[in-house]
Design a protein around this motif. Structure first.
Motif, mmCIF file in Angstrom:
data_model
loop_
_atom_site.group_PDB
_atom_site.id
_atom_site.type_symbol
_atom_site.label_atom_id
_atom_site.label_comp_id
_atom_site.label_asym_id
_atom_site.label_seq_id
_atom_site.Cartn_x
_atom_site.Cartn_y
_atom_site.Cartn_z
ATOM 1 N N LEU A 1 0.840 -1.182 0.000
ATOM 2 C CA LEU A 1 0.000 0.000 0.000
ATOM 3 C C LEU A 1 0.883 1.241 0.000
ATOM 4 C CD1 LEU A 1 -2.884 1.205 0.382
ATOM 5 C CD2 LEU A 1 -2.483 1.061 2.820
ATOM 6 N N ARG A 2 0.559 2.198 -0.870
ATOM 7 C CA ARG A 2 1.270 3.477 -0.858
ATOM 8 C C ARG A 2 0.256 4.557 -0.535
ATOM 9 N NH1 ARG A 2 4.010 7.662 -0.201
ATOM 10 N NH2 ARG A 2 5.565 8.414 -1.672
ATOM 11 N N LEU A 3 0.511 5.289 0.526
ATOM 12 C CA LEU A 3 -0.385 6.387 0.906
ATOM 13 C C LEU A 3 0.384 7.705 0.817
ATOM 14 C CD1 LEU A 3 -1.991 4.862 4.098
ATOM 15 C CD2 LEU A 3 -3.123 5.203 1.916
ATOM 16 N N THR B 1 -6.055 10.705 7.142
ATOM 17 C CA THR B 1 -4.831 10.039 7.493
ATOM 18 C C THR B 1 -3.608 10.798 7.014
ATOM 19 O OG1 THR B 1 -5.851 7.905 7.599
ATOM 20 C CG2 THR B 1 -3.556 7.936 6.980
ATOM 21 N N ILE C 1 -6.261 -6.964 18.772
ATOM 22 C CA ILE C 1 -5.557 -6.394 19.917
ATOM 23 C C ILE C 1 -4.081 -6.198 19.587
ATOM 24 C CG2 ILE C 1 -4.797 -6.857 22.292
ATOM 25 C CD1 ILE C 1 -7.529 -8.287 22.703
ATOM 26 N N GLU C 2 -3.484 -7.227 18.963
ATOM 27 C CA GLU C 2 -2.053 -7.142 18.647
ATOM 28 C C GLU C 2 -1.747 -5.964 17.726
ATOM 29 O OE1 GLU C 2 -0.426 -10.521 16.609
ATOM 30 O OE2 GLU C 2 1.531 -9.538 16.469
ATOM 31 N N PHE C 3 -2.625 -5.747 16.724
ATOM 32 C CA PHE C 3 -2.371 -4.697 15.742
ATOM 33 C C PHE C 3 -3.016 -3.371 16.120
ATOM 34 C CE2 PHE C 3 -1.163 -8.419 13.440
ATOM 35 C CZ PHE C 3 -0.155 -7.983 12.593
ATOM 36 N N ASN C 4 -3.530 -3.276 17.349
ATOM 37 C CA ASN C 4 -4.112 -2.027 17.848
ATOM 38 C C ASN C 4 -5.203 -1.452 16.947
ATOM 39 O OD1 ASN C 4 -0.969 -0.733 19.187
ATOM 40 N ND2 ASN C 4 -2.412 -2.177 20.052
ATOM 41 N N ILE D 1 -4.801 0.724 9.231
ATOM 42 C CA ILE D 1 -4.175 0.305 7.973
ATOM 43 C C ILE D 1 -3.554 -1.087 8.075
ATOM 44 C CG2 ILE D 1 -2.219 0.754 6.423
ATOM 45 C CD1 ILE D 1 -4.394 2.659 5.865
ATOM 46 N N LYS D 2 -2.798 -1.303 9.164
ATOM 47 C CA LYS D 2 -2.124 -2.599 9.300
ATOM 48 C C LYS D 2 -3.136 -3.742 9.371
ATOM 49 C CE LYS D 2 1.838 -3.366 9.990
ATOM 50 N NZ LYS D 2 2.921 -3.652 9.015
ATOM 51 N N LEU E 1 -5.311 5.576 9.938
ATOM 52 C CA LEU E 1 -3.897 5.199 10.007
ATOM 53 C C LEU E 1 -3.703 4.052 11.001
ATOM 54 C CD1 LEU E 1 -1.209 5.926 8.725
ATOM 55 C CD2 LEU E 1 -0.758 7.427 10.643
ATOM 56 N N ALA E 2 -4.489 4.075 12.079
ATOM 57 C CA ALA E 2 -4.390 3.008 13.069
ATOM 58 C C ALA E 2 -4.917 1.692 12.515
ATOM 59 C CB ALA E 2 -5.161 3.397 14.323
#
Lengths: 155, 395
Positions: B35-37, B358, B208-211, B329-330, B326-327
């Motif tokens: 992904l390119r932002l 974002t 949870i891991e990736f917030n 995206i992952k 942004l939070a």
């Protein structure tokens, strides 16, 4: 603010050098200043021992001769611990925290692009958020950076 | 089977905003994604440092067109905390009211977009028609459909009359009926259930891991909501349920958002019923004392985080914004893996992305087009009729 004071005391018990370095300005907010070499220990403690497992974001700061980096960590009770570290401006280098918080990747890429901070261990990947043809050595969120640079470049 | 890389965007007919995906496919299956932002990066954080606090409200309100009130409230809360301003109760209630109206319009907008992505355009048109009712309320109380301009340091700029509050209550009743219908549709309509279930799975542990934040986290069973956990505005004085769901897929995200609509109606009723009388703002000095504050706000898409540092002057030293997209995206990249290319639009839509927020942060001003002209509704309409007539289209 009993809960926040308690957490502060617990941190001081485990890390005596934090004495006098913890501020609680209001309920649910704790600010801590730490040196770069102790940072990882404290981060590990916060995440795995007292369960501050949400990384809200990472803020970069230009403090003159140093660059500041604040990691904002939250827990389930809504308490946020803001840990600040400082690195010299002429050679800013930090270690990535993605092994603790995978979500840190984009926040760290922002530090690289906007402040020129080298983040050791950050995987290869596309830059964020500046364009690919952005001139080298231009870090827009540093205080001495002015947007006029771009006009000269495009002329 | 060989792997193929497909570039999608930054300009692409299926995308609503500029972003670039490089999707690696094995047949129809997505095996990798890049992904390119940054295409919307406007330098807002830098611009804030060069402007006064008063100018910054206007700037920050324009970080995003959908959750403009979320960003301005989040920012103002941080500044008010540093300046130690006691905001009048009535102002706090008005902020909460506008915040929930914004959530309703955002969630109805999302429902329409999601329905459109799966080819269910009837639902898209229904929900956008209903959304217009909320937009009308917002226009009525603020004068604007987006960028309401309600907030100012120390309170709000406009008061709300009793008649306006009555009007809001009536509209909320009507929207509640409509939302009950949408709940029934999403629970019973097979085409929705089959299209959305088991698509874009995200386990609780991964969330949870990736917030993950907001409805995305809650739909994976993570019980977080800034309104309850770190209360601001009037949220510690109203009761509401945090809606969670265990489907952990796009279907769950739909149920969470529709459930949150019902909670918003309830919050609005409580806010209107308990709206205190009194002043709507207090005066805040132009120069803000030295200090720093971190403010959090549960925007419709998830948590907004603003950090403000002041230096005693009338301009902030540093403003940092983190928008919910942004939070998420992952986790979004995680959700897409191993699904079919055809699932990509709805999985991306299901985090309710806002890349404009974002990227937020180079100012290009065209000196030739700085003149401005104000047109009223009548002349604008006449202009459009003439425009079409000139091209031979009859009215």
């Amino acid at each position: 603010m009993a809960r926040e004071e308690e957490m502060g005391q617990e941190l001081i018990k485990n890390f005596d050098f934090l004495d006098e370095k913890i501020r609680v300005p209001r309920e649910r907010r704790i600010f801590i200043d730490v040196s770069v070499d102790k940072f990882e220990e404290i981060l590990e403690f916060l995440k795995n021992k007292i369960y501050f497992n949400m990384l809200c974001t990472i803020t970069g700061l230009d403090d003159g001769n140093t660059l500041g980096i604040i990691y904002h960590l939250a827990n389930k009770e809504g308490i946020v611990i803001n840990i600040k570290i400082r690195v010299p401006k002429d050679k800013p280098k930090i270690k990535t925290v993605i092994e603790y918080f995978p979500s840190a990747e984009f926040y760290e890429r922002e530090l690289v692009d906007l402040f020129g901070i080298e983040v050791e261990g950050l995987p290869e990947g596309t830059r964020y958020p500046l364009p690919d043809d952005w001139p080298d050595g231009q870090y827009p969120l540093r205080k001495d950076w002015k947007p006029d640079v771009l006009k000269k470049e495009s002329e | 089977m060989g792997k193929i890389e497909i570039p999608i965007g930054p300009q692409h007919p299926a995308l609503k905003e500029p972003e670039n995906f490089r999707v690696i496919l094995e047949g129809e299956k997505i095996v990798g994604i890049n992904l390119r932002l940054g295409y919307n990066h406007r330098g807002i954080e830098k611009a804030c440092e060069e402007r006064t606090y008063m100018q910054d409200i206007y700037l920050i309100e324009r970080v995003c067109g959908i959750c403009s009130h979320s960003h301005s409230t989040c920012f103002i809360q941080a500044v008010e905390e540093i300046a130690r301003v006691e905001v009048p109760r009535r102002a706090i209630y008005i902020r909460t009211l506008v915040g929930e109206l914004e959530r309703i319009h955002s969630h109805l907008l999302w429902l329409g977009v999601a329905a459109h992505e799966i080819g269910f355009d009837t639902l898209f048109m229904y929900s956008w028609r209903d959304r217009e009712k909320v937009m009308d309320i917002l226009a009525d109380i603020s004068g604007n459909r987006v960028n309401y301009g309600i907030n100012t340091y120390g309170g709000v700029k406009r008061d709300i009359t009793k008649e306006q509050l009555q009007k809001i209550l009536k509209t909320i009743d009507m929207l509640e009926e409509r939302t009950k219908y949408y709940i029934q549709v999403t629970r019973e309509e097979l085409s929705i259930i089959k299209r959305l279930s088991n698509v874009g799975k995200l386990s609780k542990a991964e969330a949870i891991e990736f917030n993950a934040v907001g409805p995305v986290a809650r739909a994976s069973g993570v019980d977080i909501d800034t309104r309850r956990d770190d209360p601001y505005a009037a949220y510690d004085e109203v009761s509401f349920k945090v809606i969670t769901d265990n489907h952990a897929d796009v279907y769950g995200r739909t149920l969470v958002r529709i459930g949150e609509l019902m909670e918003s109606y309830s919050i609005i009723r409580q806010v209107i019923e308990n709206m205190p009388e009194g002043p709507i703002s207090v005066k805040v000095p132009r120069k803000i004392p030295e200090g720093e504050a971190l403010s959090r706000y549960e925007a419709p898409r998830g948590e907004d985080v603003h950090y403000v540092k002041s230096n005693g002057s009338d301009k902030p030293e540093r403003v940092k914004l983190r928008a919910p997209t942004l939070a998420n995206i992952k986790v979004m990249l995680k959700m897409i893996e191993n699904y079919n290319l055809a699932d990509l639009p709805i999985i991306v839509a299901a985090i309710d992305p806002c890349f404009s927020c974002t990227d937020r942060m180079i100012l290009i001003e065209n000196q030739d087009t700085r003149s401005s002209e104000v047109m009223d509704w009548k002349s604008l309409r006449q202009y459009s009729i003439n425009w079409y007539k000139k091209r031979g289209i009859k009215f």
